[in-house]
Design a protein around this motif. Structure first.
Motif, PDB file in Angstrom:
ATOM      1  N   VAL A   1      13.133  -1.575   1.629  1.00  0.00           N
ATOM      2  CA  VAL A   1      13.647  -2.300   0.466  1.00  0.00           C
ATOM      3  C   VAL A   1      13.968  -1.317  -0.650  1.00  0.00           C
ATOM      4  O   VAL A   1      13.325  -0.262  -0.785  1.00  0.00           O
ATOM      5  CB  VAL A   1      12.607  -3.337  -0.017  1.00  0.00           C
ATOM      6  CG1 VAL A   1      12.372  -4.378   1.054  1.00  0.00           C
ATOM      7  CG2 VAL A   1      11.306  -2.668  -0.396  1.00  0.00           C
ATOM      8  N   PRO A   2      14.983  -1.611  -1.454  1.00  0.00           N
ATOM      9  CA  PRO A   2      15.310  -0.730  -2.584  1.00  0.00           C
ATOM     10  C   PRO A   2      14.254  -0.801  -3.680  1.00  0.00           C
ATOM     11  O   PRO A   2      13.512  -1.784  -3.802  1.00  0.00           O
ATOM     12  CB  PRO A   2      16.671  -1.268  -3.064  1.00  0.00           C
ATOM     13  CG  PRO A   2      16.709  -2.672  -2.601  1.00  0.00           C
ATOM     14  CD  PRO A   2      15.937  -2.718  -1.318  1.00  0.00           C
ATOM     15  N   ASP A   3      14.193   0.222  -4.492  1.00  0.00           N
ATOM     16  CA  ASP A   3      13.213   0.319  -5.576  1.00  0.00           C
ATOM     17  C   ASP A   3      13.827  -0.247  -6.850  1.00  0.00           C
ATOM     18  O   ASP A   3      14.885   0.215  -7.308  1.00  0.00           O
ATOM     19  CB  ASP A   3      12.800   1.782  -5.774  1.00  0.00           C
ATOM     20  CG  ASP A   3      11.639   1.915  -6.756  1.00  0.00           C
ATOM     21  OD1 ASP A   3      11.047   0.872  -7.097  1.00  0.00           O
ATOM     22  OD2 ASP A   3      11.357   3.053  -7.172  1.00  0.00           O
TER      23      ASP A   3
ATOM     24  N   ALA B   1      10.992 -10.259  -8.904  1.00  0.00           N
ATOM     25  CA  ALA B   1      11.794  -9.707  -7.800  1.00  0.00           C
ATOM     26  C   ALA B   1      11.104  -8.503  -7.168  1.00  0.00           C
ATOM     27  O   ALA B   1      11.111  -8.332  -5.935  1.00  0.00           O
ATOM     28  CB  ALA B   1      13.182  -9.318  -8.316  1.00  0.00           C
ATOM     29  N   THR B   2      10.477  -7.643  -7.996  1.00  0.00           N
ATOM     30  CA  THR B   2       9.747  -6.490  -7.468  1.00  0.00           C
ATOM     31  C   THR B   2       8.576  -6.922  -6.587  1.00  0.00           C
ATOM     32  O   THR B   2       8.335  -6.347  -5.510  1.00  0.00           O
ATOM     33  CB  THR B   2       9.246  -5.620  -8.630  1.00  0.00           C
ATOM     34  OG1 THR B   2      10.347  -5.234  -9.451  1.00  0.00           O
ATOM     35  CG2 THR B   2       8.552  -4.376  -8.114  1.00  0.00           C
ATOM     36  N   LEU B   3       7.866  -7.957  -7.032  1.00  0.00           N
ATOM     37  CA  LEU B   3       6.746  -8.451  -6.236  1.00  0.00           C
ATOM     38  C   LEU B   3       7.220  -9.071  -4.924  1.00  0.00           C
ATOM     39  O   LEU B   3       6.568  -8.912  -3.879  1.00  0.00           O
ATOM     40  CB  LEU B   3       5.951  -9.481  -7.053  1.00  0.00           C
ATOM     41  CG  LEU B   3       5.177  -8.916  -8.255  1.00  0.00           C
ATOM     42  CD1 LEU B   3       4.513 -10.045  -9.029  1.00  0.00           C
ATOM     43  CD2 LEU B   3       4.135  -7.902  -7.800  1.00  0.00           C
ATOM     44  N   ARG B   4       8.323  -9.808  -4.949  1.00  0.00           N
ATOM     45  CA  ARG B   4       8.849 -10.407  -3.714  1.00  0.00           C
ATOM     46  C   ARG B   4       9.236  -9.333  -2.706  1.00  0.00           C
ATOM     47  O   ARG B   4       9.018  -9.504  -1.499  1.00  0.00           O
ATOM     48  CB  ARG B   4      10.063 -11.270  -4.029  1.00  0.00           C
ATOM     49  CG  ARG B   4       9.802 -12.465  -4.924  1.00  0.00           C
ATOM     50  CD  ARG B   4       9.029 -13.549  -4.222  1.00  0.00           C
ATOM     51  NE  ARG B   4       9.789 -14.172  -3.157  1.00  0.00           N
ATOM     52  CZ  ARG B   4       9.370 -15.203  -2.433  1.00  0.00           C
ATOM     53  NH1 ARG B   4       8.168 -15.717  -2.686  1.00  0.00           N
ATOM     54  NH2 ARG B   4      10.109 -15.716  -1.469  1.00  0.00           N
ATOM     55  N   LEU B   5       9.783  -8.213  -3.192  1.00  0.00           N
ATOM     56  CA  LEU B   5      10.170  -7.142  -2.275  1.00  0.00           C
ATOM     57  C   LEU B   5       8.953  -6.416  -1.716  1.00  0.00           C
ATOM     58  O   LEU B   5       8.907  -6.091  -0.521  1.00  0.00           O
ATOM     59  CB  LEU B   5      11.081  -6.139  -3.002  1.00  0.00           C
ATOM     60  CG  LEU B   5      12.508  -6.605  -3.292  1.00  0.00           C
ATOM     61  CD1 LEU B   5      13.261  -5.534  -4.054  1.00  0.00           C
ATOM     62  CD2 LEU B   5      13.246  -6.941  -2.003  1.00  0.00           C
TER      63      LEU B   5
END
Length: 377
Positions: free
Chosen positions: A339-341, A144-148
């Motif tokens: 985007v949120p962290d 999910a972090t990579l997608r954001l």
């Protein structure tokens, strides 16, 4: 000649000497009876001969049948002898009672070993299933972090974080409270973040590129309101040769001393193709900026496309005016979001993995969340 034949000869001689007198035929029925008897005797003989021949043929057929039965019986006897030999060989190849007991004991030992291995495997799987699910939750958060950070895909990141939260909920462990709290905050931030329609902007800019490839300049038309042309045309019959020439030349030359606006040159040939190419390249660059979420590139490309339209096409052209209005409208559309962290959520999950029993060796250090945080920035 015998004595019996002598009277017959004498009788024949006397009869030959005497005159023949007609006598009634008294011996005819006797001759017919003899012939009939001969015929009956011949028929009986033929019947007896035929019956005898039929008996002989029947006996021969019966003998042949008996011979066939004898041959078949002999073949069956041979087959039975061969089968008996095979059975005897198989009986000789069968293991003895001691060997059968030994094999039965080995089979029981093998079944016992398999059961023990199955029990150990079930124990290992039952103990490590929890660790596998927790590792899956960590992987989902990293994804999910990579997608954001790479694509700014809010919908995919929300689904991945929700899946990780479902895994923690299935564990039913009070120690996962802090990690689930951070996930709830991240889900709320993701769901409140608007998702720009980059695909729609890309397609709309593609439609504008097609429209720009068909854009043509507006041919100017000169209208002389009480000027020189009207004065010259008034001399004569109103439709003189001078007036016709001036009307024809007015489509190519235009002299206006008190012009209220700048007159743009008429595009044609290679100049029109170059202008169309520049406009198409600017819109294509805007497509790239919209697809990759680059606001500066997107707005600069649309601004350049507007300058090309204003500098080379007349404002009175309805096609160029409509295209310019659509470009100005798309320039206000957002293509990039903040985007949120997710780094705090990932750190909380890794801390829980370190505290979980049996998962300390599999979980990574919380410091590994720093590269993900840098990627998000």
């Amino acid at each position: 000649m015998s004595e019996a034949e002598a009277p017959k000869q004498e009788h024949q001689d006397t009869s030959a000497a005497e005159p023949v007198t007609p006598t009634p035929a008294a011996s005819t029925p006797r001759g017919n009876g003899l012939a009939l008897c001969a015929l009956l005797l011949g028929a009986v003989g033929i019947a007896v001969g035929g019956w005898g021949l039929w008996q002989v043929r029947s006996l021969e057929a019966r003998d042949q049948q008996q011979l066939g039965l004898v041959e078949e019986t002999r073949g069956q006897a041979q087959a039975l002898a061969q089968r008996e030999q095979q059975l005897s060989k198989r009986l000789e190849a069968l293991p003895s009672a001691a060997e059968l007991d030994e094999r039965r004991r080995l089979l029981v030992d093998l079944q016992g070993d398999q059961q023990q291995i199955r029990q150990r495997l079930e124990t290992i799987l039952g103990a490590s299933r929890k660790d596998w699910r927790l590792a899956e939750a960590e992987h989902l958060l990293r994804l999910a972090t990579l997608r954001l950070s790479a694509l700014q895909d809010i919908h995919s990141a929300t689904a991945l974080v929700q899946a990780a939260d479902d895994i923690l909920r299935e564990q039913n462990d009070p120690g996962a409270y802090a990690a689930r709290e951070q996930m709830a905050k991240s889900l709320l931030a993701l769901r409140s973040t608007p998702q720009p329609d980059r695909t729609g902007l890309f397609l709309q800019l593609g439609a504008l590129r097609e429209q720009a490839a068909r854009l043509n300049p507006l041919v100017p038309a000169f209208e002389d309101k009480g000027g020189v042309l009207m004065d010259i045309a008034a001399e004569g019959d109103g439709r003189s040769r001078w007036s016709e020439w001036l009307e024809t030349l007015s489509h190519y030359f235009r002299i206006q001393l008190d012009a209220s606006q700048d007159i743009k040159p008429l595009l044609s040939g290679q100049n029109l193709s170059r202008v169309r190419l520049a406009l198409s390249l600017a819109l294509e660059q805007a497509q790239w900026g919209a697809l990759h979420g680059q606001t500066q590139v997107y707005q600069q490309a649309l601004r350049q496309a507007g300058e090309v339209l204003k500098g080379h096409f007349n404002d009175e052209n309805p096609d160029s005016r409509a295209l310019l209005a659509r470009i100005d409208e798309l320039a206000t559309q957002p293509v990039e979001v903040k985007v949120p962290d997710l780094a705090p959520t990932l750190a909380a999950l890794q801390a829980y993995l370190l505290r979980a029993p049996g998962a300390a060796g599999e979980a990574e250090e919380p410091a590994s969340a720093e590269p993900a945080q840098e990627a998000g920035q």
